[in-house]
Design a protein around this motif. Structure first.
Motif, PDB file in Angstrom:
ATOM      1  N   PHE A  38     -83.149  -8.369  89.154  1.00 44.76           N
ATOM      2  CA  PHE A  38     -83.994  -7.191  88.928  1.00 44.76           C
ATOM      3  C   PHE A  38     -83.336  -6.281  87.900  1.00 44.76           C
ATOM      4  CE2 PHE A  38     -84.381  -8.318  93.510  1.00 44.76           C
ATOM      5  CZ  PHE A  38     -85.683  -8.813  93.463  1.00 44.76           C
ATOM      6  N   LYS A  39     -84.191  -5.512  87.196  1.00 41.74           N
ATOM      7  CA  LYS A  39     -83.657  -4.553  86.215  1.00 41.74           C
ATOM      8  C   LYS A  39     -82.992  -3.383  86.939  1.00 41.74           C
ATOM      9  CE  LYS A  39     -87.047  -5.424  82.643  1.00 41.74           C
ATOM     10  NZ  LYS A  39     -88.457  -5.213  82.409  1.00 41.74           N
ATOM     11  N   SER A  63     -84.722  -0.642  89.674  1.00 43.04           N
ATOM     12  CA  SER A  63     -86.079  -1.131  90.004  1.00 43.04           C
ATOM     13  C   SER A  63     -86.597  -0.581  91.336  1.00 43.04           C
ATOM     14  CB  SER A  63     -86.083  -2.660  90.116  1.00 43.04           C
ATOM     15  OG  SER A  63     -85.705  -3.256  88.915  1.00 43.04           O
ATOM     16  N   VAL A 116     -79.538  -1.674  91.316  1.00 41.49           N
ATOM     17  CA  VAL A 116     -81.007  -1.757  91.317  1.00 41.49           C
ATOM     18  C   VAL A 116     -81.666  -0.659  92.151  1.00 41.49           C
ATOM     19  CG1 VAL A 116     -80.949  -4.245  90.844  1.00 41.49           C
ATOM     20  CG2 VAL A 116     -81.126  -3.474  93.224  1.00 41.49           C
TER      21      VAL A 116
END
Ligand SMILES: C[S@@+](CC[C@H](N)C(=O)[O-])C[C@H]1O[C@@H](n2cnc3c(N)ncnc32)[C@H](O)[C@@H]1O
Length: 244
Positions: free
Chosen positions: A150-151, A154, A186
């Motif tokens: 995940f970025k 997120s 994240v």
């Protein structure tokens, strides 16, 4: 010494991670979650196992992504695993009854019925949602700490139920530190429950871990929670990155 309680409280730790299915109400208690927190933004549940937390939370409007390495399995394969794991968990609970406290839910049989019910709901939802042909990762993502796909930022909140500290016999402190850092990459806040192992014993390197994290600008505090599975008081670790 042949004291039964002492013997059962000295049970072998579990040597292969168990896949369990705690239910939504257990999550609310483990993580001291109220509805406002759940609805404040996307929630990451890692490791989600066969819990029904995510689907029940989504039913009240929350956005929850569940992560577990098991989610690379097709529904029929995962269903067989979850059934086997329920049996393994049941055998363990029956072998070392003095380790656990199920008084809050009417005893062991009532508790196992809750787990079965949660697992059935999870499996139905998983069968509907596990595969997204459009490339959308969907609600169930196959991944493993300490690396998440995940970025940064997120999620609004990360939950780690029954993996860190629980399996201190399988993962070292460096793995725990890397996992906390990755969760905080994240999500700005991460809640981890429990801070004990599969025998209910406190994680011996907690003070060192928290010192290491503090040196990286991560604030940590322990909160008392109502939930308990083992005998004795129960706590959840809340971590936030102070440098954001
Ligand atoms: C004890 S279960 C917890 C399930 C559920 N959250 C609950 O509380 O009942 C632990 C889960 O961790 C998953 N797991 C194992 N290694 C992992 C890793 N490195 N990262 C994320 N999940 C992992 C296992 O597949 C298993 O389903």
């Amino acid at each position: 010494m042949t004291d039964t309680a002492t013997d059962t409280l000295s049970a072998e730790p579990i040597h292969r991670i168990l896949t369990t299915s705690r239910d939504h109400a257990e999550y609310r208690d483990m993580f001291a979650l109220d509805e406002a927190t759940l609805l404040a933004g996307p929630v990451l549940d890692c490791a989600a196992g066969a819990s029904d937390f995510a689907l029940r939370a989504r039913a009240v409007g929350a956005t929850v992504v569940s992560v577990d390495p098991l989610y690379d399995s097709a529904p029929h394969q995962l269903s067989a695993t979850v059934v086997d794991e329920l049996e393994r968990g049941t055998r363990r609970a029956a072998q070392v009854p003095d380790l656990y406290d199920f008084s809050w839910t009417g005893g062991l049989d009532a508790y196992l019925a809750r787990r079965r019910h949660a697992a059935e709901s999870f499996l139905d939802d998983y069968a509907e949602n596990w595969s997204r042909p459009d490339g959308d990762p969907g609600h169930y993502v196959a991944a493993a700490l300490p690396q998440l796909p995940f970025k940064d930022g997120s999620f609004a909140l990360g939950l780690v139920p029954n993996l860190l500290f629980t399996y201190a016999n399988l993962f070292d402190r460096a793995w725990h530190a890397a996992s906390v850092r990755e969760m905080l990459r994240v999500a700005p806040e991460v809640r981890i429950h429990p801070v004990t192992d599969t025998n209910g014993r406190p994680y011996g390197e907690l003070a060192l871990l928290l010192e290491e994290l503090a040196a990286d600008g991560i604030d940590s505090r322990l909160i008392d929670v109502d939930y308990r599975l083992h005998q004795g008081p129960s706590q959840t670790l809340v971590c936030r990155s102070a440098r954001r």
